[in-house]
Each structure stands twice: as structure tokens, then as C-alpha cells.
Design an enzyme around this catalytic site. Structure first.
Site: not given
Ligand code: GDP
Ligand code: MN
Length: 387
Positions: A101, A189
Site C-alpha cells: 500500500y 493512493e
């Protein structure tokens, strides 16, 4: 302003960031055509302005063209958290070995950018944060200094990214940070940032929110603006250049200036009412602008009364009064209107309005009185319920 995944990936690609190739498709036929150009297997991905598509059945692997067609027709029309799927992204499938992530966002309280990196990707970061906060390595980046190579390597090590891909991940993050800054993004993101079985680092998903106030310095943002999903009322208001936020009450609010609009929303609440919206007509409250504002509010079936709260500054009271008079002549309004007019040349404005006042167009001397009256009228319109 939110980007679709594919728009984000196209933006990444412009910075040389590694993303899989893909094509947009709007129908099962287009999906099949795209897949045959890309080569199988492909992933069929719903393009909506929300996450959690995988869990909702909006991301599906297809090994042959029949599967592409089947998945495409299943996913098109799917409702993912209230977002109906109208477009697909057909992408060459990746062979995933690891899912990480990575994100950059603005930390307003720290007055810095915040980078977050975790080896526990592929799941929502909130879940990781709740279960194992230590698994997220954070870095605060001073916007003036930027992200140095050294700080980036330190961050990658803190996240315990395996040594074999640490340099590649650090390189991706440095470029990603540059893209985030250049694009005037509020959020970038990548979840997951993957390592393929061949050991390559690839950005497999993208979520980008751009600062809409930066549109003037990015020629390509008009295209993103055109693909925004808005509340129908917001869409109509936006098309007319009005600052509008839909709320769920019954008092329509029109004010000049965002500050006054917010205060009006507060005062409506304070006297026991519920605003249906927040509409800022800005500085120039002429007839055109006022008509547009009234039209947008009038089209909201939840509206039972309309509160026009104007404090004239540069715009003079008589202009505003003429605007209201012309607008009410132009647009057939279903709900009673309550006006509060103050500020520059308010007396002249009120005098102009006076002969037009009746049961459905009233004026009150203060903001509080006007809000009370509007809330009363909304209550009566809703079936005699008084606040
Ligand atoms: P999200 O659910 O909206 O975040 O959509 P993602 O693009 O992140 O996809 C959800 C999940 O599908 C990813 O975390 C991956 O595990 C999986 N996925 C997406 N693309 C591929 C692919 O090319 N190959 C494989 N094997 N899995 C994929
Ligand atoms: Mn994702």
C-alpha cells in the site's frame, strides 16, 4: 475532484510510472475488442468514484473472450456503494506475488504532506490501521524541501519492504510524490502496489483526488471535470456556475458568499429547521444568477420554503432586489420565499421589493427572523408540523 482509476493510471504513465496497459470500454462488445487487442488474460474493472470494487464484484479476471463478455455485462450497471457502473477498464492481467500500500496526502494539522507505506496492501488501509498500526510506515514531507532520496530509502526500510525490491519501490515512490505535487493532488493512493512474480514493481490500482482550485493551471482537468459524478441537483447547479451543496432538509438556502451561506445553514438549524441545500451565488446577485439559483432550488422536490439571505457589499441592494423581482417573474416558484436584505443600499432595495410582497414573497428585517419564518413555512408546507 476525483479521477477514475484509468485516468489516474494514465496520469501515472505520463510520469513513466509502471502501470499495466489497458483500454476503456463502455459495452461488452468494446470490452471484447479491447481484450483481443491487449491479449488474454485480462482483468475487467468497474470504473467508479469509490473503492471496494473488488469486494463488490466489480473486478474480475477473464481467461477467454467469453468470460470478458460475461464479466463486462455483469459489471456494467452494477451498483457499487450507490455508484452505477457505466464504464470499464480492460487491463492486461498481472501475476501478483506481493501487494503493498502506498499513498500521499495532505496532513493539514502538520502543515506537511503525509506519505503512508505498508507491506499489508490489497486491503483497506483503515483495516490495517485498526488491526496492526505498526504495519504502516508514515513519513511527513515538508512541501518546500520535498522528498529526498535518502528520506525515501529510510521510509521504505521502515515499512520493511523486502530488500530485493526496496530500490525499485523507493524509485516509484519518489516519482509518485513528484506526480502528486505536480498534479496538485490532495490524495494519491496506490492499493495495491504490487510486485509481480517476475519481480517487477507495478501500480495496480489508483485513487486520485485533485484540488479543483488548481484547474486553471492544468489544461487537461476539464476532461476530468466532465466525468465527475454529482448529485443531480449539484450537476444542474454546477452547469450554471453556482456553488451548491445538496443537504437533506426542506429549507432551500440562497446566500451571497460561502461564509454567509454557512451561517445561514447554521441559523436554520438553530431555529429548528433543516436546510435542503447550501447555495452560494457569489458576489454578483443579478437577475440571471438569482433566476438560476431559484430554478435549481425549485427543482428539488424536498424544498418547502426558500430563504434568500443577502448582505450586499460591492453588490448593491437595489441590484439584488431587481434580481429577485426579475427572477420570480421568470421562474415559476412552488415554495414561499422569505428575503432578508441587508448591507449596501439595503433601504433602496427593500423599497423596490415592497410592492411585490405577498403571501409567498415576504421580507424579514433580520437573518434570525427570516430563518424562523422560512422554517415555519417549511413546517406548514410539510403537513402542519411546527418546529
Ligand atoms: P478495489 O477493490 O476497488 O480497491 O480495486 P483494485 O483495483 O484494488 O482490485 C481489487 C483486487 O483485485 C486487488 O487487490 C487484487 O488483489 C485483485 N486484482 C486486480 N487486478 C488484478 C490482476 O491483474 N491480477 C490479479 N491476479 N489480481 C488482480
Ligand atoms: Mn484497490
Amino acid at each position: 475532484m476525483d479521477l477514475f482509476e484509468h485516468q489516474g493510471k494514465e496520469l501515472f504513465a505520463r510520469y513513466g510510472l509502471p502501470v499495466p496497459s489497458g483500454e476503456v470500454a463502455l459495452s461488452p462488445e468494446e470490452a471484447v475488442a479491447a481484450a483481443s487487442r491487449l491479449g488474454l488474460p485480462v482483468v475487467v474493472k468497474a470504473q467508479v468514484h469509490t473503492g471496494g470494487r473488488g469486494k463488490a464484484g466489480g473486478v474480475k479476471l477473464a481467461a477467454d473472450l467469453d468470460a470478458v463478455r460475461g464479466h463486462a455485462s455483469d459489471i456494467l450497471g452494477l451498483d457499487i456503494s450507490g455508484h452505477i457502473v457505466r464504464r470499464l477498464w480492460i487491463e492486461e492481467a498481472s501475476d501478483i506475488a506481493e501487494e503493498y500500500y502506498a499513498s500521499f496526502t495532505l496532513d493539514r494539522s502538520a502543515r506537511k504532506h503525509l506519505g503512508m507505506l505498508s507491506v499489508e496492501g490489497g486491503v483497506e488501509i483503515e483495516t490495517v490501521a485498526a488491526r496492526d498500526p505498526e504495519a504502516i510506515a508514515r513519513i511527513h514531507i515538508d512541501p518546500v524541501d520535498g522528498l529526498s532520496q535518502q528520506a525515501c530509502h529510510h521510509w521504505v526500510r521502515a515499512a520493511r519492504i523486502p530488500e530485493a525490491v526496496a530500490d525499485a519501490v523507493a524509485g516509484v515512490l519518489e516519482t509518485l510524490y513528484r506526480a502528486y505535487v505536480d498534479a496538485d493532488a490532495d490524495l494519491v493512493e496506490v492499493n495495491p502496489l504490487i510486485v509481480t512474480s517476475a519481480g517487477e514493481v507495478v501500480l495496480l490500482d489508483s485513487k486520485i483526488t485533485l484540488d479543483a482550485n488548481s484547474t486553471f493551471r492544468h489544461d487537461d482537468y476539464a476532461a476530468y471535470d466532465a466525468t465527475q459524478t454529482r448529485d443531480e441537483r449539484e450537476q444542474a447547479a454546477h452547469a450554471k456556475g453556482l456553488q451548491y451543496v445538496g443537504l437533506d432538509g426542506s429549507v432551500g438556502v440562497i446566500a451571497n458568499g460561502a461564509g454567509l451561506a454557512m451561517s445561514t445553514v447554521d441559523v436554520v438549524n438553530q431555529v429548528g429547521g433543516r436546510p435542503a441545500n447550501f447555495l452560494d451565488i457569489g458576489g454578483g446577485a443579478n437577475a440571471e444568477v438569482m433566476s438560476n439559483a431559484l430554478e435549481v432550488i425549485n427543482n428539488d422536490p424536498a424544498v418547502r420554503s426558500i430563504l434568500i439571505n443577502i448582505f450586499g457589499g460591492i453588490t448593491r441592494g437595489e441590484e439584488i432586489a431587481n434580481g429577485i423581482i426579475e427572477a420570480t417573474g421568470r421562474v415559476d416558484i412552488d415554495s414561499p420565499i422569505v428575503i432578508r436584505l441587508d448591507g449596501t443600499n439595503a433601504a433602496e432595495g427593500r423599497e423596490l421589493l415592497e410592492p411585490h410582497l405577498n403571501d409567498t414573497l415576504t421580507m424579514e428585517p433580520t437573518m434570525l427572523d427570516a430563518a424562523r419564518r422560512a422554517v415555519e413555512l417549511a413546517g406548514a408546507g410539510a403537513g402542519g408540523v411546527q418546529p
